[in-house]
Design a protein around this motif. Structure first.
Motif, short mmCIF file in Angstrom:
data_model
loop_
_atom_site.label_atom_id
_atom_site.label_comp_id
_atom_site.label_asym_id
_atom_site.label_seq_id
_atom_site.Cartn_x
_atom_site.Cartn_y
_atom_site.Cartn_z
N VAL A 55 0.84 -1.02 -0.04
CA VAL A 55 0.01 0.03 0.04
C VAL A 55 0.77 1.18 0.08
CG1 VAL A 55 -1.63 1.21 1.23
CG2 VAL A 55 -2.03 -1.12 1.03
N ARG A 56 2.12 1.36 0.85
CA ARG A 56 2.94 2.44 0.67
C ARG A 56 3.40 2.56 -0.60
NH1 ARG A 56 4.11 0.13 5.88
NH2 ARG A 56 5.87 -0.87 5.16
N ALA A 57 3.76 1.62 -1.21
CA ALA A 57 4.21 1.59 -2.43
C ALA A 57 3.39 2.04 -3.52
CB ALA A 57 5.01 0.31 -3.08
N LEU A 58 2.12 1.69 -3.36
CA LEU A 58 1.09 2.20 -4.39
C LEU A 58 0.63 3.56 -4.09
CD1 LEU A 58 -1.42 -1.00 -3.94
CD2 LEU A 58 -0.23 -0.14 -5.88
N LEU A 59 0.61 4.10 -2.68
CA LEU A 59 0.33 5.46 -2.67
C LEU A 59 1.71 6.31 -3.25
CD1 LEU A 59 -0.87 5.29 1.04
CD2 LEU A 59 -2.05 5.60 -1.11
N PHE A 60 2.91 5.96 -3.11
CA PHE A 60 3.92 6.75 -3.53
C PHE A 60 3.78 6.60 -5.02
CE2 PHE A 60 8.08 8.18 -4.06
CZ PHE A 60 8.63 7.57 -5.43
N LYS A 93 -6.17 -8.68 -20.73
CA LYS A 93 -5.29 -7.61 -21.05
C LYS A 93 -4.97 -6.93 -19.59
CE LYS A 93 -6.88 -6.57 -25.43
NZ LYS A 93 -7.50 -5.46 -26.36
N VAL A 94 -3.62 -6.63 -19.46
CA VAL A 94 -3.05 -6.23 -18.13
C VAL A 94 -2.14 -5.21 -18.23
CG1 VAL A 94 -3.52 -8.57 -17.23
CG2 VAL A 94 -1.05 -7.93 -17.73
N MET A 95 -2.00 -4.47 -17.15
CA MET A 95 -1.01 -3.43 -17.09
C MET A 95 0.01 -3.90 -15.87
SD MET A 95 -1.06 0.63 -16.35
CE MET A 95 -1.48 1.08 -18.09
N LEU A 96 1.21 -4.09 -16.09
CA LEU A 96 2.16 -4.31 -14.96
C LEU A 96 3.08 -3.36 -14.97
CD1 LEU A 96 2.94 -8.17 -15.91
CD2 LEU A 96 1.13 -7.29 -14.18
N GLY A 97 3.92 -3.23 -13.71
CA GLY A 97 4.75 -2.16 -13.60
C GLY A 97 4.51 -1.12 -12.67
N LEU A 98 3.19 -1.26 -12.23
CA LEU A 98 2.60 -0.15 -11.22
C LEU A 98 3.22 -0.41 -9.68
CD1 LEU A 98 -1.23 -0.50 -12.21
CD2 LEU A 98 0.48 1.16 -12.81
N VAL A 99 3.64 -1.52 -9.34
CA VAL A 99 4.37 -1.81 -8.14
C VAL A 99 5.63 -2.85 -8.09
CG1 VAL A 99 3.70 -2.51 -5.77
CG2 VAL A 99 2.00 -1.49 -6.89
N PRO A 100 6.68 -2.27 -7.93
CA PRO A 100 7.76 -3.41 -8.19
C PRO A 100 7.96 -4.45 -7.43
CG PRO A 100 8.40 -1.16 -7.61
CD PRO A 100 7.22 -0.97 -7.35
N PRO A 101 8.41 -5.57 -7.70
CA PRO A 101 8.39 -6.79 -6.86
C PRO A 101 8.84 -6.49 -5.44
CG PRO A 101 9.65 -7.14 -8.97
CD PRO A 101 9.33 -5.66 -8.94
N ALA A 102 8.15 -7.12 -4.56
CA ALA A 102 8.24 -6.76 -2.96
C ALA A 102 9.56 -7.18 -2.48
CB ALA A 102 7.18 -7.26 -2.03
N ALA A 103 9.92 -8.32 -3.17
CA ALA A 103 11.44 -8.80 -2.28
C ALA A 103 12.65 -8.32 -3.17
CB ALA A 103 11.14 -10.24 -2.61
N LYS A 104 12.62 -7.44 -4.12
CA LYS A 104 13.44 -7.13 -5.24
C LYS A 104 13.76 -5.61 -4.98
CE LYS A 104 12.93 -10.90 -8.22
NZ LYS A 104 12.76 -11.31 -9.37
N LEU A 111 -3.80 6.65 -17.93
CA LEU A 111 -4.53 5.27 -17.33
C LEU A 111 -3.77 4.86 -16.15
CD1 LEU A 111 -6.42 3.08 -17.75
CD2 LEU A 111 -4.84 1.96 -19.65
N ALA A 112 -2.53 4.72 -16.36
CA ALA A 112 -1.46 4.42 -15.19
C ALA A 112 -1.78 5.10 -14.03
CB ALA A 112 -0.06 4.51 -15.41
N ALA A 113 -2.14 6.51 -14.11
CA ALA A 113 -2.49 7.13 -12.94
C ALA A 113 -3.85 6.70 -12.30
CB ALA A 113 -2.56 8.61 -13.01
N GLU A 114 -4.70 6.46 -13.38
CA GLU A 114 -6.04 6.17 -12.83
C GLU A 114 -5.89 4.51 -12.24
OE1 GLU A 114 -10.19 4.71 -14.87
OE2 GLU A 114 -8.69 5.01 -16.32
N LEU A 115 -5.26 3.79 -12.55
CA LEU A 115 -5.12 2.33 -11.90
C LEU A 115 -4.20 2.40 -10.85
CD1 LEU A 115 -4.61 -0.01 -15.12
CD2 LEU A 115 -6.57 0.44 -14.00
N GLY A 116 -3.30 3.39 -10.55
CA GLY A 116 -2.79 3.63 -9.40
C GLY A 116 -3.72 3.98 -8.28
N VAL A 117 -4.69 4.86 -8.41
CA VAL A 117 -5.68 5.17 -7.49
C VAL A 117 -6.45 3.91 -7.40
CG1 VAL A 117 -7.71 6.69 -7.32
CG2 VAL A 117 -5.73 7.68 -8.21
N LEU A 118 -6.90 3.33 -8.20
CA LEU A 118 -7.70 2.01 -8.20
C LEU A 118 -7.06 1.24 -7.04
CD1 LEU A 118 -10.07 0.08 -8.85
CD2 LEU A 118 -8.74 -0.70 -10.54
#
Length: 308
Positions: free
Chosen positions: A36-41, A135-146, A188-195
């Motif tokens: 969540v912190r990463a998402l909010l960032f 269809k998906v969008m990836l790259g919104l949140v980096p891998p948690a363990a890396k 769209l990336a900002a929209e999905l970040g808010v989602l």
């Protein structure tokens, strides 16, 4: 009308990750607080950047950035789908395209730092012949363990198609849409970040958990979400609508924290491996109707062992 749902005995270590096998393999769960912190960032940066997001994406396209990190997540998502569709003694107890819904895919995409853009099915002429496209969008949140250099972790979009069986899963990169799904100005990336920032804050909200014993009504659905810890104190539920899908299944479309979600309540004993709650794809967020929920809640494929 808004219903505030309070979780009495919430796990103080919220997490979100792969829905399948969550309770038996908890160490695989993504720490939800960190996510969540990463998402909010990410959301704050995207929204604050406004037009700058478009410029950044354009620059990424022109300079051909290193996409290896997000491409690796896309490959892992392919393997997740193949695992769910593997048949016979290789399946590790999973059925052949059986207990598998749109919720399974949504939870897998979320685990890999992304969100669903759309999900469609072209019916086939025989059982198991349908072709599903996600269809998906990836790259919104980096891998948690890396630790990933943000410059090497661009937003990327992918198309997955699959039918019945692991061998049918295909993946291809695609251009991300240039506009928001609600036709508003912005990225769209900002929209999905808010989602993603509005997802339920309950303990591992997108995990497999049975819904047997709860009334197939909007009130029963709210009780189920509260009692099973899928929602936490502060999460709000609005615009609930539902309909029956046969004797054992009841599906609902509802908004949690103003984000459209689908809920599949299944009273059958075989439903314990299903993900009951998941966020609707981006292109279905505005409508948020039960008809779409019913389509997403349909089981993919069939289990030959149960086909007679």
């Amino acid at each position: 009308m808004t219903t505030h749902v309070t979780e009495a005995d919430r796990d103080p270590r919220p997490g979100a990750g792969r829905a399948r096998d969550r309770e038996r393999d908890g160490e695989r769960g993504r720490g939800r607080g960190a996510a969540v912190r990463a998402l909010l960032f990410v959301t704050t940066a995207l929204v604050a950047g406004g037009a700058g997001v478009g410029g950044t994406l354009l620059q990424q396209r022109l300079t051909a950035p290193d996409t290896s990190a997000v491409d690796a997540q896309a490959a892992e998502l392919s393997e997740d789908l193949r695992t769910d569709l593997t048949a016979g003694f290789h399946s590790g107890g999973k059925t052949y395209g059986g207990q598998f819904t749109g919720g399974t895919i949504a939870a897998q995409v979320l685990e890999h730092g992304g969100a669903l853009l759309s999900a469609d099915t072209v019916p086939g002429g025989s059982p198991g012949a349908s072709v599903h496209t996600v269809k998906v969008m990836l790259g919104l949140v980096p891998p948690a363990a890396k630790t990933v250099d943000p410059a090497a972790y661009p937003v990327r979009c992918y198309r997955y198609t699959f039918g019945l069986g692991a061998y049918t899963v295909k993946r291809s990169a695609m251009d991300c849409p240039d506009s928001r799904t609600d036709d508003s100005a912005g990225s769209l990336a900002a929209e999905l970040g808010v989602l993603l920032a509005r997802l339920p804050t309950g303990s591992q909200a997108y995990r497999a958990v049975a819904a047997d014993g709860y009334a197939h009504t909007p009130r029963g659905a709210t009780d189920f979400l509260r009692d099973r810890g899928l929602l936490a104190d502060g999460d709000t539920v609005t615009e609930v609508s539902g309909e029956a899908m046969g004797a054992d299944v009841y599906v609902l479309a509802l908004r949690i924290n103003d984000a459209c979600h689908y809920l599949r309540m299944d009273s059958s004993a075989s439903a314990s491996s299903l993900v009951p709650l998941w966020a609707a794809p981006a292109d279905e967020q505005q409508a948020c109707v039960v008809r779409q929920a019913a389509t997403a809640a349909t089981l993919y494929g069939m289990d030959p062992a149960k086909a007679g």
